[in-house]
Design a protein around this motif. Structure first.
Motif, PDB file in Angstrom:
ATOM      1  N   UNK A   1       0.636  -0.989   0.166  1.00 25.24           N
ATOM      2  CA  UNK A   1       0.035  -0.116   0.005  1.00 25.24           C
ATOM      3  C   UNK A   1       0.767   1.252  -0.127  1.00 25.24           C
ATOM      4  N   UNK A   2       1.934   1.257   1.048  1.00 24.31           N
ATOM      5  CA  UNK A   2       2.465   2.468   0.978  1.00 24.31           C
ATOM      6  C   UNK A   2       3.886   2.747  -0.384  1.00 24.31           C
ATOM      7  N   UNK A   3       4.051   1.379  -0.827  1.00 25.02           N
ATOM      8  CA  UNK A   3       4.939   1.675  -1.869  1.00 25.02           C
ATOM      9  C   UNK A   3       4.386   1.851  -3.411  1.00 25.02           C
ATOM     10  N   UNK A   4       3.138   1.787  -3.319  1.00 25.40           N
ATOM     11  CA  UNK A   4       2.311   2.035  -4.511  1.00 25.40           C
ATOM     12  C   UNK A   4       2.024   0.798  -5.513  1.00 25.40           C
ATOM     13  N   UNK A   5       2.356  -0.299  -5.005  1.00 29.11           N
ATOM     14  CA  UNK A   5       1.981  -1.383  -5.749  1.00 29.11           C
ATOM     15  C   UNK A   5       0.715  -1.693  -5.737  1.00 29.11           C
ATOM     16  N   UNK A   6      -0.208  -1.100  -6.206  1.00 26.95           N
ATOM     17  CA  UNK A   6      -1.425  -1.261  -6.139  1.00 26.95           C
ATOM     18  C   UNK A   6      -2.423  -2.446  -6.541  1.00 26.95           C
ATOM     19  N   UNK A   7      -1.729  -2.990  -7.505  1.00 28.92           N
ATOM     20  CA  UNK A   7      -1.905  -4.296  -8.090  1.00 28.92           C
ATOM     21  C   UNK A   7      -1.948  -5.618  -7.002  1.00 28.92           C
ATOM     22  N   UNK A   8      -0.698  -5.425  -6.585  1.00 29.06           N
ATOM     23  CA  UNK A   8      -0.459  -6.438  -5.699  1.00 29.06           C
ATOM     24  C   UNK A   8      -1.042  -6.403  -4.144  1.00 29.06           C
ATOM     25  N   UNK A   9      -1.371  -5.034  -3.918  1.00 25.47           N
ATOM     26  CA  UNK A   9      -2.189  -4.869  -2.800  1.00 25.47           C
ATOM     27  C   UNK A   9      -3.423  -5.281  -2.883  1.00 25.47           C
ATOM     28  N   UNK A  10      -4.250  -5.040  -4.150  1.00 28.35           N
ATOM     29  CA  UNK A  10      -5.412  -5.742  -4.218  1.00 28.35           C
ATOM     30  C   UNK A  10      -5.458  -7.303  -4.255  1.00 28.35           C
ATOM     31  N   UNK A  11      -4.259  -7.780  -4.746  1.00 26.73           N
ATOM     32  CA  UNK A  11      -4.286  -9.156  -4.942  1.00 26.73           C
ATOM     33  C   UNK A  11      -4.063  -9.791  -3.499  1.00 26.73           C
ATOM     34  N   UNK A  12      -3.527  -9.226  -2.916  1.00 29.19           N
ATOM     35  CA  UNK A  12      -3.192  -9.790  -1.617  1.00 29.19           C
ATOM     36  C   UNK A  12      -4.386  -9.589  -0.415  1.00 29.19           C
ATOM     37  N   UNK A  13      -5.245  -8.667  -0.701  1.00 29.71           N
ATOM     38  CA  UNK A  13      -6.314  -8.150   0.208  1.00 29.71           C
ATOM     39  C   UNK A  13      -7.168  -9.545   0.535  1.00 29.71           C
ATOM     40  N   UNK A  14      -7.613 -10.324  -0.634  1.00 28.78           N
ATOM     41  CA  UNK A  14      -8.316 -11.655  -0.148  1.00 28.78           C
ATOM     42  C   UNK A  14      -7.722 -12.279   0.806  1.00 28.78           C
ATOM     43  N   UNK A  15      -6.625 -12.554   0.954  1.00 31.47           N
ATOM     44  CA  UNK A  15      -5.887 -13.458   1.863  1.00 31.47           C
ATOM     45  C   UNK A  15      -5.743 -12.786   2.983  1.00 31.47           C
ATOM     46  N   UNK A  16      -5.522 -11.692   3.274  1.00 31.45           N
ATOM     47  CA  UNK A  16      -5.409 -10.806   4.450  1.00 31.45           C
ATOM     48  C   UNK A  16      -6.857 -10.890   5.324  1.00 31.45           C
ATOM     49  N   UNK A  17      -7.831 -10.695   4.185  1.00 30.09           N
ATOM     50  CA  UNK A  17      -9.251 -10.776   4.889  1.00 30.09           C
ATOM     51  C   UNK A  17      -9.562 -12.328   5.418  1.00 30.09           C
ATOM     52  N   UNK A  18      -9.027 -13.168   4.653  1.00 31.35           N
ATOM     53  CA  UNK A  18      -9.294 -14.579   5.065  1.00 31.35           C
ATOM     54  C   UNK A  18      -8.678 -14.706   6.417  1.00 31.35           C
ATOM     55  N   UNK A  19      -7.324 -14.272   6.513  1.00 29.53           N
ATOM     56  CA  UNK A  19      -6.462 -14.279   7.885  1.00 29.53           C
ATOM     57  C   UNK A  19      -7.229 -13.745   8.835  1.00 29.53           C
ATOM     58  N   UNK A  20      -7.657 -12.454   8.807  1.00 31.89           N
ATOM     59  CA  UNK A  20      -8.663 -11.607   9.674  1.00 31.89           C
ATOM     60  C   UNK A  20      -9.926 -12.573   9.988  1.00 31.89           C
ATOM     61  N   UNK A  21     -10.668 -12.964   9.108  1.00 32.81           N
ATOM     62  CA  UNK A  21     -11.778 -13.924   9.377  1.00 32.81           C
ATOM     63  C   UNK A  21     -11.407 -15.240  10.333  1.00 32.81           C
ATOM     64  N   UNK A  22     -10.311 -15.624   9.868  1.00 32.55           N
ATOM     65  CA  UNK A  22      -9.766 -17.005  10.811  1.00 32.55           C
ATOM     66  C   UNK A  22      -9.685 -16.490  12.114  1.00 32.55           C
ATOM     67  N   UNK A  23      -8.826 -15.254  12.298  1.00 32.73           N
ATOM     68  CA  UNK A  23      -8.449 -14.870  13.433  1.00 32.73           C
ATOM     69  C   UNK A  23      -9.668 -14.396  14.398  1.00 32.73           C
ATOM     70  N   UNK A  24     -10.650 -13.782  13.771  1.00 29.49           N
ATOM     71  CA  UNK A  24     -11.601 -13.572  14.507  1.00 29.49           C
ATOM     72  C   UNK A  24     -12.724 -14.404  14.976  1.00 29.49           C
ATOM     73  N   UNK A  25     -12.767 -15.563  14.228  1.00 32.20           N
ATOM     74  CA  UNK A  25     -13.549 -16.530  14.532  1.00 32.20           C
ATOM     75  C   UNK A  25     -12.874 -17.703  15.368  1.00 32.20           C
ATOM     76  N   UNK A  26     -11.627 -17.463  15.624  1.00 28.34           N
ATOM     77  CA  UNK A  26     -10.766 -18.246  16.339  1.00 28.34           C
ATOM     78  C   UNK A  26     -10.740 -19.647  15.844  1.00 28.34           C
ATOM     79  N   UNK A  27     -10.531 -19.668  14.343  1.00 31.80           N
ATOM     80  CA  UNK A  27     -10.558 -20.810  13.485  1.00 31.80           C
ATOM     81  C   UNK A  27      -8.886 -21.105  13.074  1.00 31.80           C
ATOM     82  N   UNK A  28      -8.178 -20.278  13.873  1.00 33.22           N
ATOM     83  CA  UNK A  28      -6.745 -20.239  13.245  1.00 33.22           C
ATOM     84  C   UNK A  28      -5.896 -21.052  14.210  1.00 33.22           C
ATOM     85  N   UNK A  29      -6.223 -21.437  15.281  1.00 36.38           N
ATOM     86  CA  UNK A  29      -5.652 -22.291  16.068  1.00 36.38           C
ATOM     87  C   UNK A  29      -5.934 -23.851  15.830  1.00 36.38           C
TER      88      UNK A  29
END
Length: 135
Positions: free
Chosen positions: A64-92
């Protein structure tokens, strides 16, 4: 020159996430072949899950800070998936349920590994493109 360092930083962070996921897959494979007990496997994997999430979050911020918008948008679903796992306690991984979830956990980590591998290939291409562009 700063763009080269941002590509290099993203590549190193991707290598870090790749190695953490590889370690988790190796632990699950060792459990499957009975080289390690379920308690040790769950302990080892649970120790590295949170650093994996943090490193990927830093990677998204660096995109995001370096301006690689395509890679940022490409890595957002993985970040959301990790957040969803963490918030539902499915990561452990729980010791009592590790054998019933073994195939699901291995497949989930293999999908993540392939996703990170695609991002890594794009990052390698970006490093090469940046070096060729400077010549």
């Amino acid at each position: 020159m700063d763009n080269f360092f941002s590509w290099l930083l993203s590549f190193l962070l991707l290598c870090c996430v790749f190695s953490i996921l590889g370690y988790q897959i190796i632990c699950l494979t060792d459990l499957e072949t009975d080289y390690i007990n379920p308690y040790d496997t769950a302990t080892r994997i649970n120790k590295v899950i949170l650093p994996e999430f943090i490193v990927h979050g830093v990677l998204c911020c660096s995109y995001l800070f370096s301006g690689h918008w395509f890679l940022f948008l490409l890595s957002l679903p993985y970040l959301y998936y990790n957040y969803r796992l963490y918030s539902r306690r499915g990561h452990t991984i729980y010791v009592t349920e590790i054998y019933s979830d073994l195939n699901k956990e291995k497949k989930r980590r293999l999908y993540k590994l392939c996703y990170i591998l695609i991002l890594m290939m794009i990052s390698i291409f970006g490093i090469i493109w940046r070096n060729v562009d400077n010549i």
